[in-house]
Scaffold this motif. Sequence first.
Motif, PDB file in Angstrom:
ATOM      1  N   GLY A  25      -3.674  -2.263  13.669  1.00 49.70           N
ATOM      2  CA  GLY A  25      -5.090  -1.898  13.645  1.00 49.70           C
ATOM      3  C   GLY A  25      -5.610  -1.712  12.234  1.00 49.70           C
ATOM      4  N   GLY A  26      -6.784  -1.128  12.145  1.00 42.14           N
ATOM      5  CA  GLY A  26      -7.399  -0.936  10.832  1.00 42.14           C
ATOM      6  C   GLY A  26      -8.162  -2.183  10.429  1.00 42.14           C
ATOM      7  N   LYS A  27      -8.725  -2.130   9.251  1.00 44.76           N
ATOM      8  CA  LYS A  27      -9.669  -3.165   8.851  1.00 44.76           C
ATOM      9  C   LYS A  27      -8.991  -4.456   8.384  1.00 44.76           C
ATOM     10  CE  LYS A  27     -13.820  -3.647   6.019  1.00 44.76           C
ATOM     11  NZ  LYS A  27     -14.643  -3.038   4.973  1.00 44.76           N
ATOM     12  N   TRP A  28      -7.780  -4.352   7.812  1.00 49.29           N
ATOM     13  CA  TRP A  28      -7.245  -5.519   7.097  1.00 49.29           C
ATOM     14  C   TRP A  28      -5.981  -6.137   7.674  1.00 49.29           C
ATOM     15  CZ3 TRP A  28     -10.761  -7.504   4.346  1.00 49.29           C
ATOM     16  CH2 TRP A  28     -11.688  -6.718   3.676  1.00 49.29           C
ATOM     17  N   LYS A  29      -5.192  -5.349   8.401  1.00 50.07           N
ATOM     18  CA  LYS A  29      -3.876  -5.831   8.831  1.00 50.07           C
ATOM     19  C   LYS A  29      -3.939  -7.192   9.532  1.00 50.07           C
ATOM     20  CE  LYS A  29      -1.381  -2.064   7.797  1.00 50.07           C
ATOM     21  NZ  LYS A  29      -2.469  -1.249   7.208  1.00 50.07           N
ATOM     22  N   LEU A  30      -4.895  -7.308  10.439  1.00 49.35           N
ATOM     23  CA  LEU A  30      -4.983  -8.521  11.240  1.00 49.35           C
ATOM     24  C   LEU A  30      -5.401  -9.707  10.378  1.00 49.35           C
ATOM     25  CD1 LEU A  30      -4.560  -9.032  14.200  1.00 49.35           C
ATOM     26  CD2 LEU A  30      -7.027  -8.807  14.528  1.00 49.35           C
ATOM     27  N   VAL A  31      -6.308  -9.446   9.449  1.00 51.70           N
ATOM     28  CA  VAL A  31      -6.762 -10.487   8.527  1.00 51.70           C
ATOM     29  C   VAL A  31      -5.577 -11.003   7.709  1.00 51.70           C
ATOM     30  CG1 VAL A  31      -8.229 -10.954   6.527  1.00 51.70           C
ATOM     31  CG2 VAL A  31      -9.080  -9.516   8.384  1.00 51.70           C
ATOM     32  N   LEU A  32      -4.776 -10.072   7.199  1.00 53.68           N
ATOM     33  CA  LEU A  32      -3.629 -10.459   6.364  1.00 53.68           C
ATOM     34  C   LEU A  32      -2.570 -11.184   7.193  1.00 53.68           C
ATOM     35  CD1 LEU A  32      -3.390  -7.238   4.170  1.00 53.68           C
ATOM     36  CD2 LEU A  32      -4.216  -9.502   3.488  1.00 53.68           C
ATOM     37  N   LEU A  33      -2.293 -10.670   8.403  1.00 55.90           N
ATOM     38  CA  LEU A  33      -1.323 -11.348   9.275  1.00 55.90           C
ATOM     39  C   LEU A  33      -1.765 -12.785   9.521  1.00 55.90           C
ATOM     40  CD1 LEU A  33      -0.520  -8.642  12.016  1.00 55.90           C
ATOM     41  CD2 LEU A  33       1.092  -9.630  10.385  1.00 55.90           C
ATOM     42  N   THR A  34      -3.056 -12.959   9.800  1.00 61.99           N
ATOM     43  CA  THR A  34      -3.568 -14.296  10.122  1.00 61.99           C
ATOM     44  C   THR A  34      -3.432 -15.239   8.933  1.00 61.99           C
ATOM     45  OG1 THR A  34      -5.157 -13.205  11.566  1.00 61.99           O
ATOM     46  CG2 THR A  34      -5.507 -15.535  11.134  1.00 61.99           C
ATOM     47  N   ILE A  35      -3.767 -14.775   7.753  1.00 60.93           N
ATOM     48  CA  ILE A  35      -3.640 -15.629   6.571  1.00 60.93           C
ATOM     49  C   ILE A  35      -2.163 -16.001   6.350  1.00 60.93           C
ATOM     50  CG2 ILE A  35      -3.850 -15.714   4.046  1.00 60.93           C
ATOM     51  CD1 ILE A  35      -6.344 -13.975   4.301  1.00 60.93           C
ATOM     52  N   LEU A  36      -1.288 -15.012   6.448  1.00 58.00           N
ATOM     53  CA  LEU A  36       0.133 -15.270   6.167  1.00 58.00           C
ATOM     54  C   LEU A  36       0.801 -16.123   7.241  1.00 58.00           C
ATOM     55  CD1 LEU A  36       1.123 -11.808   4.657  1.00 58.00           C
ATOM     56  CD2 LEU A  36       0.959 -13.996   3.451  1.00 58.00           C
ATOM     57  N   MET A  37       0.194 -16.183   8.436  1.00 61.44           N
ATOM     58  CA  MET A  37       0.727 -17.085   9.468  1.00 61.44           C
ATOM     59  C   MET A  37       0.669 -18.542   9.008  1.00 61.44           C
ATOM     60  SD  MET A  37      -0.668 -15.629  13.070  1.00 61.44           S
ATOM     61  CE  MET A  37      -0.415 -13.881  13.402  1.00 61.44           C
ATOM     62  N   HIS A  38      -0.239 -18.808   8.076  1.00 63.77           N
ATOM     63  CA  HIS A  38      -0.348 -20.180   7.559  1.00 63.77           C
ATOM     64  C   HIS A  38       0.622 -20.461   6.427  1.00 63.77           C
ATOM     65  CE1 HIS A  38      -4.272 -19.621   9.584  1.00 63.77           C
ATOM     66  NE2 HIS A  38      -4.005 -20.854   9.965  1.00 63.77           N
ATOM     67  N   GLY A  39       1.359 -19.454   6.029  1.00 61.81           N
ATOM     68  CA  GLY A  39       2.337 -19.662   4.960  1.00 61.81           C
ATOM     69  C   GLY A  39       2.264 -18.570   3.918  1.00 61.81           C
ATOM     70  N   LYS A  40       3.274 -18.543   3.058  1.00 62.69           N
ATOM     71  CA  LYS A  40       3.343 -17.501   2.031  1.00 62.69           C
ATOM     72  C   LYS A  40       2.178 -17.608   1.049  1.00 62.69           C
ATOM     73  CE  LYS A  40       6.527 -20.371  -0.622  1.00 62.69           C
ATOM     74  NZ  LYS A  40       7.920 -20.553  -1.072  1.00 62.69           N
ATOM     75  N   ARG A  41       1.861 -16.491   0.439  1.00 55.85           N
ATOM     76  CA  ARG A  41       0.752 -16.454  -0.510  1.00 55.85           C
ATOM     77  C   ARG A  41       1.119 -15.566  -1.687  1.00 55.85           C
ATOM     78  NH1 ARG A  41      -0.951 -19.695   2.593  1.00 55.85           N
ATOM     79  NH2 ARG A  41      -3.051 -19.951   3.434  1.00 55.85           N
ATOM     80  N   ARG A  42       0.567 -15.880  -2.845  1.00 52.60           N
ATOM     81  CA  ARG A  42       0.684 -14.987  -3.984  1.00 52.60           C
ATOM     82  C   ARG A  42      -0.327 -13.860  -3.838  1.00 52.60           C
ATOM     83  NH1 ARG A  42       1.116 -19.357  -8.906  1.00 52.60           N
ATOM     84  NH2 ARG A  42       3.090 -20.268  -8.193  1.00 52.60           N
ATOM     85  N   PHE A  43      -0.082 -12.793  -4.559  1.00 48.97           N
ATOM     86  CA  PHE A  43      -0.952 -11.624  -4.466  1.00 48.97           C
ATOM     87  C   PHE A  43      -2.421 -11.990  -4.711  1.00 48.97           C
ATOM     88  CE2 PHE A  43      -3.073  -7.813  -5.890  1.00 48.97           C
ATOM     89  CZ  PHE A  43      -2.623  -6.864  -5.006  1.00 48.97           C
ATOM     90  N   ARG A  44      -2.647 -12.732  -5.790  1.00 49.24           N
ATOM     91  CA  ARG A  44      -4.026 -13.101  -6.142  1.00 49.24           C
ATOM     92  C   ARG A  44      -4.675 -13.975  -5.080  1.00 49.24           C
ATOM     93  NH1 ARG A  44      -6.040 -12.524 -11.152  1.00 49.24           N
ATOM     94  NH2 ARG A  44      -4.665 -11.508 -12.650  1.00 49.24           N
TER      95      ARG A  44
END
Lengths: 115, 115
Positions: A25-44
């Motif tokens: 839950g919360g504002k960002w967790k789901l957004v981050l999970l969704t982005i990372l489902m497409h592959g690894k990302r750098r912090f920036r």
Amino acid sequence: MHTEHTAETCKKARLAVQDTLDVVGGKWKLVLLTILMHGKRRFRELSREAGITPRILSKELQEMEMNGLVSRTVCDTRPVTVEYALTPYSETLKEVLDAMEHWGQQHRRKIIGGS
Amino acid sequence: MHTEHTAETCKKARLAVQDTLDVVGGKWKLVLLTILMHGKRRFRELSREAGITPRILSKELQEMEMNGLVSRTVCDTRPVTVEYALTPYSETLKEVLDAMEHWGQQHRRKIIGGS
């Protein structure tokens, strides 16, 4: 949610559900999970794609790492870069996220369809 | 979460999950659902059992009513009392809450067990 209700089992069930809410839950967790489902990302990259300030992103990623959902790899580059990726454990959330997706879809249809 | 990923299906899936989070997430929804699973309650009873101020409770119940999870019955008593109960529709959340409960339980074991 149980055929057998006692104050004890009931409280335990609620805490377990709350634990899951705290993790996804919360504002960002789901957004981050969704982005990372497409592959690894750098912090920036994550910061830019999600539109999160570095300060908040850092805190969110730390929580996700503590919960075993995200791995953090320091890469031997110049300058040093840090990559984030979903762990195999994060896949155990699939059942929960699928159930939430299905319910959310039918709920939207119901609410928009008029009740 | 899908075998087939497009930006469109992916965004739709995320929104559906977010819809569900909005309905069951937050500080009070789960507490109120759990209390009402044991049977209908009057406004004052709910306020006392959940430890919520009347002002916040009123807002929460209104949202739950709008989402079709809770019914509101004005009883012909003196003074007038208002009873709240879960609707049959609220039972459609069972699958979601069960999945969250199971994941939360195993997650707690994993985190406490040490990783």
